[in-house]
Design a protein around this motif. Structure first.
Motif, PDB file in Angstrom:
ATOM      1  N   ASN A 415       0.858  -1.188   0.000  1.00  9.47           N
ATOM      2  CA  ASN A 415       0.000   0.000   0.000  1.00  9.47           C
ATOM      3  C   ASN A 415       0.891   1.233   0.000  1.00  9.47           C
ATOM      4  N   VAL A 417      -0.339   4.288  -1.144  1.00  6.90           N
ATOM      5  CA  VAL A 417      -1.273   5.390  -1.363  1.00  6.90           C
ATOM      6  C   VAL A 417      -0.706   6.663  -0.741  1.00  6.90           C
ATOM      7  N   TRP A 433      -0.173  -5.430  -8.433  1.00  5.52           N
ATOM      8  CA  TRP A 433      -1.316  -5.124  -7.568  1.00  5.52           C
ATOM      9  C   TRP A 433      -0.941  -4.214  -6.395  1.00  5.52           C
ATOM     10  N   ARG A 435      -0.858  -0.630  -4.576  1.00  2.00           N
ATOM     11  CA  ARG A 435      -1.720   0.550  -4.567  1.00  2.00           C
ATOM     12  C   ARG A 435      -0.845   1.809  -4.614  1.00  2.00           C
ATOM     13  N   GLU A 437      -2.341   5.019  -5.665  1.00  2.00           N
ATOM     14  CA  GLU A 437      -3.186   6.201  -5.834  1.00  2.00           C
ATOM     15  C   GLU A 437      -2.597   7.400  -5.078  1.00  2.00           C
TER      16      GLU A 437
END
Length: 612
Positions: A415, A417, A433, A435, A437
């Motif tokens: 992750n 993000v 896969w 993250r 963002e």
């Protein structure tokens, strides 16, 4: 020679010399300030004189190379090429005259002004590094940077006599050229140059300004390991700015910012001078707070309170540093943290279980290069060396990984993000896969990286390097990839670049794989570049069959030899594009603007080769 002076007579070429600006007799190079006799415009004339001792055909070739380069450049901070001519005694280059002094002339600049100069030069380098063939200046030094401060600071980069052009890395040449003290080690030892090479030279120039060191004496600051030892000479500079300069001038290429985009992104938010004495206390305060982490683990509760807790220790620390204007605001036991107020500065002290484990995970990662499924949220890993680190499934949300070296790291399922990854080296990194963002990837190096199932819609990816990277099921809708290097990129399965900005991007030899040879019935939406901005992008030799380019802007793009069979280009703008030898068999060209486009040798939608 003119009878009125010792200067050459250029009147028959339309120029009158006013005075000399410099000379290098050994190399046969002379520079003059002159006037165009027709327009009265002041110009600079650089002459190579064949007959001078030491002059060689290599120097003459350098003049020719400089002319060809300047003819291709158009930037407000690079003096314009105006003319060139040959005389019986030499060869002349005429350029725009800039009324400004070089940084080699003694002048006082504040640290903030020096930061402005740094940003201005970096912006020029961004322009040079985004050319179709990367331009490496190779001779950035105080003498070659002009600064006009009559109104506001205006910076110019001059003398492209040693500059070289090349795609990506610039190979070594047979002769080492540059200025000692400002050449990075790879240039000094005639090794391959990269976009980071000019950054070293700029860093050395800035150190000269900050330390008031003459350019001829910069060698006095360089040790045997080629590091520039400037820190003791700049006690008032902030730690952040010193770290930035150290990274710019790192002897090792991999320790430097990879390009000008990454360097400028790191510099802009940086404070140049530490003016607040309270800030100097924050680092030792944090370290003191962290030193009580073990007590938290043993007791299972906060160690802030009590006679031997963190807060009393911090207060004692403040007293030792002569700070008396503080107060302690105790919060509820449930909050497990307290606040110290020093003047107007708040320091929140909380060393609960979560904080402890995060600190432990950071130490584990840095010591072992492995932290699978760790909680590293908000962790500060700026410039960390994490080559081949195993961070599968780790929580790195909003972590600071700016400039980190993550080459070949495993970030599958992590992750990231909101993470800061600007200027990070993610070459060959596994990002299946992951993250990403709202992550900051400005100027990041993702060469040969594997990106699967990634959502980067609207991401700012200017100047990012994705050369040879593999993208599958990636969403880049509306992403800003201006000037990005996507050479030899492998697009597998669905990818979405709809409305993305790929202006000046390099997509040479990019390939989209459909997974089968029969194109009949392929879904064009799987490979979507509809309405994307590909102005002046390089797609030479790209293999993008059955791709959707509906409404895309390809004005001035290079599609020479591209494979675009059965592509949907309805309503696309191909004005001035180079489609020489491209394969457009079965493509939809309805409503396409082909004004001024080169179609020579292209295979048209009907399968017939265009021969005009």
């Amino acid at each position: 020679m003119s009878l009125m002076s010792n200067y050459p007579d250029f009147s028959s070429y339309g120029y009158q010399i006013k005075r000399s600006l410099g000379q290098n007799r050994q190399g046969g190079r002379f520079t003059y300030l002159a006037t165009n006799t027709k327009t009265q415009q002041s110009v600079v004339i650089k002459q190579f004189q064949f007959a001078q001792p030491g002059a060689s055909w290599g120097e003459y070739a350098a003049y020719e190379s400089e002319i060809k380069l300047l003819q291709q450049l158009n930037h407000a901070s690079i003096p314009r090429y105006l003319n060139s001519f040959e005389t019986p005694t030499g060869f002349c280059l005429v350029q725009e005259y800039i009324k400004a002094s070089s940084l080699a002339q003694p002048r006082h600049f504040t640290p903030e002004e020096i930061k402005q100069i740094a940003i201005a030069v970096l912006e020029i380098l961004v322009y040079l590094q985004r050319q179709r063939l990367t331009v490496i200046h190779r001779d950035i030094k105080p003498e070659n940077i002009l600064v006009d401060r009559s109104r506001q600071i205006k910076v110019y980069l001059v003398d492209f006599g040693f500059a070289r052009m090349g795609g990506g890395d610039v190979g070594a040449s047979s002769v080492v050229k540059g200025t000692l003290g400002f050449m990075p080690p790879e240039q000094l030892f005639n090794r391959q140059l990269t976009k980071a090479s000019d950054l070293y030279s700029l860093g050395a120039t800035l150190i000269c300004l900050l330390t008031k060191t003459k350019s001829t004496e910069i060698g006095n600051l360089i040790d045997k390991d080629y590091r520039i030892n400037f820190k003791p000479l700049v006690p008032k500079l902030s730690r952040q700015f010193i770290d930035w300069l150290s990274k710019m001038t790192a002897p090792s290429l991999r320790e430097r910012y990879p390009n000008a985009v990454a360097a400028i992104a790191a510099l802009k938010p940086t404070n140049v001078v530490d003016t607040d004495p309270i800030q100097k206390l924050l680092i030792p305060l944090r370290k003191l707070s962290e030193s009580f982490s073990d007590a938290v683990l043993n007791t299972g509760q906060s160690s802030d309170v009590g006679e031997h807790g963190t807060i009393p220790k911090l207060i004692a620390h403040l007293r030792e540093h002569g700070v008396s204007f503080y107060k302690v605001a105790t919060q509820t036991p449930k909050a497990r943290k307290q606040t110290i107020v020093i003047g107007t500065t708040l320091i929140v002290v909380g060393v609960g279980i979560t904080s402890y484990w995060q600190n432990r995970h950071v130490r584990q990662l840095l010591n072992t290069q492995k932290c699978v499924a760790c909680n590293l949220q908000n962790a500060n890993l700026r410039d960390a060396y994490l080559e081949e680190a195993d961070l599968r499934g780790a929580n790195l949300k909003k972590a600071n990984l700016e400039g980190a070296f993550l080459k070949s790291a495993k970030l599958n399922g992590a992750n990231l993000v909101g993470a800061k990854l600007n200027g990070a080296n993610l070459a060959s990194t596994r990002l299946e896969w992951t993250r990403l963002e709202n992550a900051n990837l400005l100027g990041a190096n993702l060469e040969m990286a594997v990106l699967v199932g990634i959502n980067l819609a609207g991401a700012d990816l200017r100047g990012v390097t994705l050369k040879g990277a593999t993208l599958a099921n990636v969403n880049l809708e509306g992403a800003n990839l201006e000037g990005a290097n996507l050479e030899h990129i492998s697009l597998q399965r669905a990818f979405n670049l709809r409305k993305a900005n790929l202006k000046n991007a390099n997509l040479e030899r990019a390939s989209a794989y459909l997974g089968r040879n029969n194109l009949e019935g392929d879904d064009l939406s799987d490979f979507d570049l509809g309405e994307a901005n590909l102005e002046r992008a390089n797609l030479a030799g790209a293999a993008l069959p059955a791709i959707n380019l509906r409404g895309a802007n390809l004005e001035g793009a290079n599609l020479e030899g591209a494979h675009l069979r059965r592509s949907n280009m309805e309503g696309a703008n191909l004005k001035g594009a180079n489609l020489g030898g491209a394969n457009l068999k079965g493509a939809n060209l309805e409503g396409v603007n082909l004004e001024g486009a080169n179609l020579k040798g292209a295979i048209m939608p009907n399968g017939i080769r265009y021969l005009k």
